[in-house]
Design a protein around this motif. Structure first.
Motif, short mmCIF file in Angstrom:
data_model
loop_
_atom_site.label_atom_id
_atom_site.label_comp_id
_atom_site.label_asym_id
_atom_site.label_seq_id
_atom_site.Cartn_x
_atom_site.Cartn_y
_atom_site.Cartn_z
N ALA A 143 0.86 -1.12 0.04
CA ALA A 143 0.01 0.00 -0.23
C ALA A 143 0.76 1.27 -0.04
CB ALA A 143 -0.85 -0.04 1.26
N VAL A 144 2.03 1.20 0.74
CA VAL A 144 2.76 2.46 0.91
C VAL A 144 4.15 2.46 0.41
CG1 VAL A 144 1.44 3.17 2.77
CG2 VAL A 144 3.60 2.11 3.35
N GLY A 145 4.60 1.17 0.07
CA GLY A 145 5.99 1.18 -0.28
C GLY A 145 7.05 0.82 0.56
N ARG A 146 7.54 -0.56 0.35
CA ARG A 146 8.39 -1.37 1.48
C ARG A 146 9.42 -0.41 2.17
NH1 ARG A 146 9.60 -6.49 3.26
NH2 ARG A 146 7.40 -6.98 1.93
N GLU A 147 9.77 0.60 1.35
CA GLU A 147 11.01 1.64 1.71
C GLU A 147 10.49 2.39 3.11
OE1 GLU A 147 8.50 3.87 -0.76
OE2 GLU A 147 9.41 1.83 -1.11
N ARG A 148 9.13 2.50 3.53
CA ARG A 148 8.77 3.41 4.25
C ARG A 148 8.34 2.48 5.57
NH1 ARG A 148 6.22 7.89 3.23
NH2 ARG A 148 6.21 7.90 1.12
N VAL A 149 8.22 0.91 5.46
CA VAL A 149 7.83 0.14 6.47
C VAL A 149 8.77 -0.30 7.51
CG1 VAL A 149 6.56 -1.87 6.97
CG2 VAL A 149 6.01 -0.54 5.07
N LEU A 150 8.38 -0.24 8.95
CA LEU A 150 9.37 -0.54 9.88
C LEU A 150 8.30 -1.75 10.53
CD1 LEU A 150 10.34 2.73 11.85
CD2 LEU A 150 11.52 1.39 10.24
N ALA A 151 8.99 -2.62 11.40
CA ALA A 151 8.18 -3.60 11.73
C ALA A 151 8.78 -3.51 13.31
CB ALA A 151 8.73 -4.90 11.34
N GLY A 152 7.81 -4.18 14.18
CA GLY A 152 7.97 -4.04 15.75
C GLY A 152 7.05 -5.22 16.44
N LYS A 153 7.46 -5.35 17.66
CA LYS A 153 6.67 -6.05 18.65
C LYS A 153 6.43 -5.40 19.75
CE LYS A 153 5.04 -9.48 16.39
NZ LYS A 153 4.45 -8.36 15.17
N THR A 154 5.47 -5.25 20.31
CA THR A 154 5.35 -4.79 21.74
C THR A 154 4.69 -5.88 23.09
OG1 THR A 154 4.56 -2.88 22.85
CG2 THR A 154 3.21 -3.70 21.47
N TYR A 155 5.09 -5.62 23.97
CA TYR A 155 4.62 -6.47 25.01
C TYR A 155 3.66 -5.43 26.01
CZ TYR A 155 7.68 -10.06 23.35
OH TYR A 155 8.32 -11.26 22.71
N VAL A 156 3.52 -4.51 25.74
CA VAL A 156 2.67 -3.44 26.30
C VAL A 156 1.21 -4.21 26.33
CG1 VAL A 156 1.37 -1.23 26.14
CG2 VAL A 156 3.71 -1.45 25.87
N GLY A 157 0.52 -4.23 27.42
CA GLY A 157 -0.71 -4.62 27.36
C GLY A 157 -2.01 -3.56 27.81
N GLY A 158 -3.20 -3.97 27.21
CA GLY A 158 -4.32 -3.19 27.42
C GLY A 158 -5.50 -3.82 27.62
N VAL A 159 -6.63 -3.24 28.25
CA VAL A 159 -7.99 -3.82 28.32
C VAL A 159 -8.85 -2.65 28.07
CG1 VAL A 159 -9.73 -5.23 29.27
CG2 VAL A 159 -7.29 -5.78 29.69
N LEU A 160 -9.80 -2.96 26.94
CA LEU A 160 -10.67 -1.75 26.58
C LEU A 160 -12.00 -1.97 27.72
CD1 LEU A 160 -10.99 0.49 24.69
CD2 LEU A 160 -12.28 -0.81 23.33
N ARG A 161 -12.13 -1.17 28.66
CA ARG A 161 -13.31 -1.22 29.65
C ARG A 161 -14.46 -0.77 29.37
NH1 ARG A 161 -11.81 -5.54 32.00
NH2 ARG A 161 -10.03 -5.33 33.36
N GLY A 162 -14.48 0.16 28.05
CA GLY A 162 -15.82 0.82 27.63
C GLY A 162 -15.19 1.96 26.75
N ALA A 163 -16.27 2.79 26.14
CA ALA A 163 -15.90 3.99 25.47
C ALA A 163 -14.83 4.72 26.00
CB ALA A 163 -16.91 4.59 24.77
N ALA A 164 -13.74 5.06 25.51
CA ALA A 164 -12.69 6.05 26.07
C ALA A 164 -12.40 5.69 27.40
CB ALA A 164 -13.39 7.59 26.10
#
Length: 316
Positions: free
Chosen positions: A114-135
């Motif tokens: 979609a945007v060209g391989r030259e601008r793509v970075l990859a990553g992994k995160t171990y940050v966690g989150g749970v959506l409790r409701g809107a906002a």
């Protein structure tokens, strides 16, 4: 830095709130008008180890309102990646970088198309989150690390600049010269438990009490390790037991994998980007993956039954 987060679910909001509080112009972009409106009106409520607070965030459903960003962080569900990035091209200017922090493998190719391989970075995160409701989210950022890198393994100024911005905001981040290996390491952990809990509806505590399920998990991970090695990927672990142990580390017995949470909510899973990736890469490199293929088929069957029930219900 001007940062746009594509997909303001639990993880997008946890990272977005941290970057906002770190002084970056951070936009949370999401399809849910109710969620976005609540964030615009009242801010984002963040519950974490420090207590509960309201964070004033920038939020929108419309990428055109935001305009080009220096960095776009992609955190939509895997199967929405193509549609989401193609609908968000107004965020991508001449110097924009696009970083996937999604689970599984294969998003980088979709983004590159979609945007060209030259601008793509990859990553992994171990940050966690749970959506409790809107906002409203429960966030786990402290003590959780994020790893980012260039797809070709070079350590460039631009990837260092992103890491510096994240670290300065309190999002512990390191640059990897083997991000593909890092992504496979995380994939092994997801392969170990996700599909099995989705099929059985078991929590982590229940899963780890079943020797038969452990044997199946180790077989699935062993296939994934064999595939990665055939593909020339450098892994940090070569024993399936390591992935099995790592998957449950620090998690309560009642914890449910994201795959099980998706099925319980009646939504599709990311199976194609997790066990499905192992099957695809296996086919490419001539490595048999019967255990992972079976797990994919079972999850697909559960999704089909779920969709049929939902369709039947909508016709009543």
């Amino acid at each position: 830095m001007k940062i746009a987060i594509l997909g303001a679910g639990a993880l997008g909001c946890a990272i977005g709130a941290t970057l906002t509080e770190g002084g970056h112009e951070t936009w949370l972009i999401d399809r849910s008008a109710a969620h976005v409106e609540a964030m615009r009106s009242h801010g984002l409520r963040v519950d974490d180890a420090r207590g509960s607070r309201q964070v004033e965030v920038r939020a929108s459903t419309n990428p055109s309102e935001v305009g080009p960003a220096e960095l776009v962080i992609v955190l939509v569900k895997s199967f929405h990646t193509d549609t989401a990035i193609r609908g968000a091209l107004p965020l991508v200017g001449p110097d924009t970088l696009v970083l996937s922090l999604q689970n599984g493998l294969g998003h980088e190719d979709i983004l590159a198309d979609a945007v060209g391989r030259e601008r793509v970075l990859a990553g992994k995160t171990y940050v966690g989150g749970v959506l409790r409701g809107a906002a409203h989210i429960e966030s786990g950022v402290v003590g959780k690390h994020t790893i980012i890198g260039e797809l070709d393994g070079r350590v460039t100024d631009r990837v260092r600049r992103v890491a510096d911005a994240f670290n300065g905001a309190g999002l512990t981040t390191q640059v990897s010269d083997n991000i593909v290996g890092t992504m496979w390491d995380k994939l092994l952990v997801n392969v170990a438990t996700g599909a099995l809990t989705g099929i059985t509806s078991l929590t982590y505590g229940q899963l780890y009490e079943e020797p038969l399920l452990k044997a199946t998990s180790l077989a699935a991970v062993a296939e994934a390790i064999a595939v990665a090695q055939a593909a020339g990927v450098t892994l940090s672990m070569t024993d399936p037991e390591q992935a099995w142990t790592l998957a449950a580390q620090g998690l309560p017995a009642a914890f449910k994998t994201s795959m099980l949470q998706s099925l319980e909510k009646g939504s599709a899973t990311e199976i194609d980007f997790i066990n499905g990736s192992v099957v695809r890469w296996g086919a490419r490199h001539g490595v048999p993956t019967p255990v992972n293929a079976t797990l994919v088929a079972c999850i697909k069957g559960i999704e089909r039954a779920m969709a049929d029930r939902q369709n039947a219900g909508s016709h009543v």
